[in-house]
Scaffold this motif. Structure first.
Motif, PDB file in Angstrom:
ATOM      1  N   PHE A   4       0.825  -1.224   0.000  1.00  0.00           N
ATOM      2  CA  PHE A   4       0.000   0.000   0.000  1.00  0.00           C
ATOM      3  C   PHE A   4       0.852   1.263   0.000  1.00  0.00           C
ATOM      4  O   PHE A   4       0.390   2.332  -0.384  1.00  0.00           O
ATOM      5  CB  PHE A   4      -0.950   0.008   1.202  1.00  0.00           C
ATOM      6  CG  PHE A   4      -0.254  -0.002   2.537  1.00  0.00           C
ATOM      7  CD1 PHE A   4       0.195   1.184   3.112  1.00  0.00           C
ATOM      8  CD2 PHE A   4      -0.050  -1.190   3.227  1.00  0.00           C
ATOM      9  CE1 PHE A   4       0.828   1.191   4.341  1.00  0.00           C
ATOM     10  CE2 PHE A   4       0.591  -1.187   4.463  1.00  0.00           C
ATOM     11  CZ  PHE A   4       1.032   0.004   5.018  1.00  0.00           C
ATOM     12  N   LEU A   5       2.122   1.139   0.450  1.00  0.00           N
ATOM     13  CA  LEU A   5       2.993   2.318   0.476  1.00  0.00           C
ATOM     14  C   LEU A   5       3.295   2.846  -0.923  1.00  0.00           C
ATOM     15  O   LEU A   5       3.755   3.983  -1.069  1.00  0.00           O
ATOM     16  CB  LEU A   5       4.306   1.988   1.196  1.00  0.00           C
ATOM     17  CG  LEU A   5       4.197   1.740   2.708  1.00  0.00           C
ATOM     18  CD1 LEU A   5       5.532   1.262   3.257  1.00  0.00           C
ATOM     19  CD2 LEU A   5       3.744   3.007   3.434  1.00  0.00           C
ATOM     20  N   LEU A   6       3.046   1.994  -1.948  1.00  0.00           N
ATOM     21  CA  LEU A   6       3.313   2.394  -3.321  1.00  0.00           C
ATOM     22  C   LEU A   6       2.090   3.004  -3.999  1.00  0.00           C
ATOM     23  O   LEU A   6       2.173   3.407  -5.160  1.00  0.00           O
ATOM     24  CB  LEU A   6       3.804   1.186  -4.137  1.00  0.00           C
ATOM     25  CG  LEU A   6       5.088   0.517  -3.621  1.00  0.00           C
ATOM     26  CD1 LEU A   6       5.425  -0.703  -4.484  1.00  0.00           C
ATOM     27  CD2 LEU A   6       6.246   1.506  -3.614  1.00  0.00           C
ATOM     28  N   THR A   7       0.981   3.091  -3.276  1.00  0.00           N
ATOM     29  CA  THR A   7      -0.230   3.673  -3.857  1.00  0.00           C
ATOM     30  C   THR A   7      -0.090   5.193  -3.922  1.00  0.00           C
ATOM     31  O   THR A   7       0.661   5.796  -3.137  1.00  0.00           O
ATOM     32  CB  THR A   7      -1.463   3.309  -3.022  1.00  0.00           C
ATOM     33  OG1 THR A   7      -1.302   3.852  -1.711  1.00  0.00           O
ATOM     34  CG2 THR A   7      -1.637   1.796  -2.943  1.00  0.00           C
ATOM     35  N   PRO A   8      -0.810   5.839  -4.859  1.00  0.00           N
ATOM     36  CA  PRO A   8      -0.738   7.308  -4.969  1.00  0.00           C
ATOM     37  C   PRO A   8      -1.080   8.026  -3.669  1.00  0.00           C
ATOM     38  O   PRO A   8      -0.475   9.057  -3.344  1.00  0.00           O
ATOM     39  CB  PRO A   8      -1.756   7.620  -6.071  1.00  0.00           C
ATOM     40  CG  PRO A   8      -1.814   6.366  -6.896  1.00  0.00           C
ATOM     41  CD  PRO A   8      -1.639   5.238  -5.927  1.00  0.00           C
ATOM     42  N   ARG A   9      -2.054   7.470  -2.940  1.00  0.00           N
ATOM     43  CA  ARG A   9      -2.431   8.138  -1.682  1.00  0.00           C
ATOM     44  C   ARG A   9      -1.274   8.169  -0.704  1.00  0.00           C
ATOM     45  O   ARG A   9      -0.987   9.195  -0.082  1.00  0.00           O
ATOM     46  CB  ARG A   9      -3.628   7.413  -1.059  1.00  0.00           C
ATOM     47  CG  ARG A   9      -4.180   8.119   0.179  1.00  0.00           C
ATOM     48  CD  ARG A   9      -5.474   7.465   0.616  1.00  0.00           C
ATOM     49  NE  ARG A   9      -5.229   6.166   1.225  1.00  0.00           N
ATOM     50  CZ  ARG A   9      -5.048   5.988   2.536  1.00  0.00           C
ATOM     51  NH1 ARG A   9      -5.087   7.027   3.353  1.00  0.00           N
ATOM     52  NH2 ARG A   9      -4.836   4.802   3.031  1.00  0.00           N
ATOM     53  N   TRP A  10      -0.552   7.047  -0.569  1.00  0.00           N
ATOM     54  CA  TRP A  10       0.560   7.017   0.373  1.00  0.00           C
ATOM     55  C   TRP A  10       1.782   7.757  -0.154  1.00  0.00           C
ATOM     56  O   TRP A  10       2.582   8.274   0.632  1.00  0.00           O
ATOM     57  CB  TRP A  10       0.905   5.565   0.727  1.00  0.00           C
ATOM     58  CG  TRP A  10       0.107   5.140   1.917  1.00  0.00           C
ATOM     59  CD1 TRP A  10      -1.098   4.516   1.938  1.00  0.00           C
ATOM     60  CD2 TRP A  10       0.461   5.380   3.281  1.00  0.00           C
ATOM     61  NE1 TRP A  10      -1.544   4.336   3.211  1.00  0.00           N
ATOM     62  CE2 TRP A  10      -0.594   4.857   4.077  1.00  0.00           C
ATOM     63  CE3 TRP A  10       1.540   5.965   3.906  1.00  0.00           C
ATOM     64  CZ2 TRP A  10      -0.585   4.921   5.463  1.00  0.00           C
ATOM     65  CZ3 TRP A  10       1.561   6.028   5.295  1.00  0.00           C
ATOM     66  CH2 TRP A  10       0.500   5.511   6.058  1.00  0.00           C
ATOM     67  N   TRP A  11       1.935   7.834  -1.466  1.00  0.00           N
ATOM     68  CA  TRP A  11       2.980   8.705  -2.005  1.00  0.00           C
ATOM     69  C   TRP A  11       2.729  10.142  -1.561  1.00  0.00           C
ATOM     70  O   TRP A  11       3.657  10.851  -1.151  1.00  0.00           O
ATOM     71  CB  TRP A  11       3.010   8.607  -3.539  1.00  0.00           C
ATOM     72  CG  TRP A  11       3.930   7.546  -4.046  1.00  0.00           C
ATOM     73  CD1 TRP A  11       3.564   6.335  -4.563  1.00  0.00           C
ATOM     74  CD2 TRP A  11       5.348   7.587  -4.074  1.00  0.00           C
ATOM     75  NE1 TRP A  11       4.667   5.611  -4.913  1.00  0.00           N
ATOM     76  CE2 TRP A  11       5.790   6.346  -4.631  1.00  0.00           C
ATOM     77  CE3 TRP A  11       6.307   8.518  -3.686  1.00  0.00           C
ATOM     78  CZ2 TRP A  11       7.137   6.036  -4.807  1.00  0.00           C
ATOM     79  CZ3 TRP A  11       7.656   8.212  -3.867  1.00  0.00           C
ATOM     80  CH2 TRP A  11       8.050   6.985  -4.416  1.00  0.00           C
ATOM     81  N   GLY A  12       1.471  10.561  -1.642  1.00  0.00           N
ATOM     82  CA  GLY A  12       1.131  11.926  -1.214  1.00  0.00           C
ATOM     83  C   GLY A  12       1.373  12.139   0.268  1.00  0.00           C
ATOM     84  O   GLY A  12       1.911  13.171   0.694  1.00  0.00           O
ATOM     85  N   ILE A  13       0.991  11.133   1.080  1.00  0.00           N
ATOM     86  CA  ILE A  13       1.203  11.241   2.527  1.00  0.00           C
ATOM     87  C   ILE A  13       2.693  11.325   2.852  1.00  0.00           C
ATOM     88  O   ILE A  13       3.141  12.159   3.654  1.00  0.00           O
ATOM     89  CB  ILE A  13       0.564  10.033   3.253  1.00  0.00           C
ATOM     90  CG1 ILE A  13      -0.963  10.095   3.150  1.00  0.00           C
ATOM     91  CG2 ILE A  13       0.993   9.994   4.725  1.00  0.00           C
ATOM     92  CD1 ILE A  13      -1.676   8.868   3.708  1.00  0.00           C
ATOM     93  N   ASN A  14       3.487  10.468   2.215  1.00  0.00           N
ATOM     94  CA  ASN A  14       4.927  10.439   2.507  1.00  0.00           C
ATOM     95  C   ASN A  14       5.626  11.730   2.086  1.00  0.00           C
ATOM     96  O   ASN A  14       6.509  12.238   2.793  1.00  0.00           O
ATOM     97  CB  ASN A  14       5.576   9.240   1.814  1.00  0.00           C
ATOM     98  CG  ASN A  14       5.135   7.921   2.415  1.00  0.00           C
ATOM     99  OD1 ASN A  14       4.765   7.867   3.586  1.00  0.00           O
ATOM    100  ND2 ASN A  14       5.154   6.861   1.621  1.00  0.00           N
ATOM    101  N   VAL A  15       5.236  12.243   0.920  1.00  0.00           N
ATOM    102  CA  VAL A  15       5.833  13.503   0.464  1.00  0.00           C
ATOM    103  C   VAL A  15       5.483  14.629   1.435  1.00  0.00           C
ATOM    104  O   VAL A  15       6.342  15.459   1.789  1.00  0.00           O
ATOM    105  CB  VAL A  15       5.361  13.846  -0.969  1.00  0.00           C
ATOM    106  CG1 VAL A  15       5.749  15.276  -1.326  1.00  0.00           C
ATOM    107  CG2 VAL A  15       5.945  12.872  -1.971  1.00  0.00           C
ATOM    108  N   PHE A  16       4.241  14.659   1.878  1.00  0.00           N
ATOM    109  CA  PHE A  16       3.822  15.689   2.842  1.00  0.00           C
ATOM    110  C   PHE A  16       4.647  15.596   4.124  1.00  0.00           C
ATOM    111  O   PHE A  16       5.132  16.612   4.640  1.00  0.00           O
ATOM    112  CB  PHE A  16       2.344  15.530   3.167  1.00  0.00           C
ATOM    113  CG  PHE A  16       1.886  16.401   4.292  1.00  0.00           C
ATOM    114  CD1 PHE A  16       1.647  17.763   4.102  1.00  0.00           C
ATOM    115  CD2 PHE A  16       1.717  15.885   5.570  1.00  0.00           C
ATOM    116  CE1 PHE A  16       1.237  18.577   5.150  1.00  0.00           C
ATOM    117  CE2 PHE A  16       1.315  16.688   6.626  1.00  0.00           C
ATOM    118  CZ  PHE A  16       1.076  18.041   6.417  1.00  0.00           C
TER     119      PHE A  16
END
Length: 265
Positions: A4-16
């Motif tokens: 799930f860490l590779l999903t767009p939602r988690w990409w956004g969370i990680n970048v934030f």
């Protein structure tokens, strides 16, 4: 499980998170540096005031306008005392009292506010010693005009005749019939049994409310950084738990947002 860490939602969370944490740390460090600068200014100003007491007094005109470099410096001025006013509600050595303020008419025609000393109790014109007559030369520490409401200066209005809340040209212009210097002087040796009023550090160079606001903001920014880390781990844990339950068939495979939101996040 961690796909799930590779999903767009988690990409956004990680970048934030990767942007928010350094930003909060930077802002907290900047506010801390502002507080440390004010502490150093306060220390320097205090040392300067102590050194200024022993320096040779210079003519008033050479030290104007008052700024951080001239505030607290010893000056000398010659003239004749004129109107006398009282400045109530001034603390000295932990006691409440009032300043005895007398306007010194200089050769240039303008008047220099001179704090001749401090007396305890309520302001009483009958107890305030009269100013010396004739031409006098005063020596004392130069101070910047006060601002009502700042650094303990009262903003009270409607005082009795013969009193002023602040020592400033703006406050005195309507109380005396002559121009007033945008500065004042506190005598190093008080007149007639009064206590001398010590010089104070210039504005924005002490441990005032602004300094402690900087310290408070420092704590807030570091707390924000910690909160971002805490929320990231909390979201990660909930996502892992959801993925584990989905693998075991305990929950229906669905968008993780629904799972986290239903948990109150």
């Amino acid at each position: 499980m961690y796909r799930f860490l590779l999903t767009p939602r988690w990409w956004g969370i990680n970048v934030f998170v990767l942007l928010a944490i350094p930003f909060c740390v930077f802002m907290g460090s900047w506010q801390l540096s502002r507080f440390e600068d004010r502490v150093q200014d306060h220390r320097d100003a205090t040392e300067q005031i102590s050194a200024d007491r022993h320096e040779t007094a210079r003519p008033l005109r050479e030290m104007l306008p008052v700024d951080k470099s001239t505030s607290g410096r010893q000056i000398t001025a010659t003239g004749r005392y004129g109107k006398q006013l009282l400045v109530p509600d001034r603390q000295l050595d932990g006691r409440n009292g009032y300043y005895v303020l007398t306007l010194l008419r200089t050769d240039g025609g303008k008047a220099l506010p001179v704090v001749r000393g401090w007396l305890p109790g309520s302001a009483d014109a009958a107890k305030a010693p009269a100013a010396p007559t004739g031409e006098v030369t005063v020596t004392g520490a130069l101070q910047a005009s006060e601002t009502p409401g700042d650094n303990g200066v009262s903003a009270q209005g409607g005082l009795p005749d013969g009193q002023t809340a602040a020592i400033s040209a703006a406050s005195l212009v309507n109380l005396v019939p002559y121009d007033v210097y945008d500065a004042w002087v506190t005598l190093g040796k008080a007149d007639a049994g009064m206590k001398a009023v010590p010089a104070t550090a210039p504005a924005d160079s002490g441990l005032d409310l602004k300094a402690f606001q900087n310290l408070g903001y420092t704590g807030e920014w570091f707390v924000f950084a910690g909160f971002v880390v805490f929320m990231w781990f909390r979201l990660l844990r909930r996502e892992v738990e959801f993925a584990r339950d989905a693998e075991m068939g305990l929950v229906t495979e669905e968008e993780p947002v629904s799972a986290t939101s239903s948990s109150g996040v």
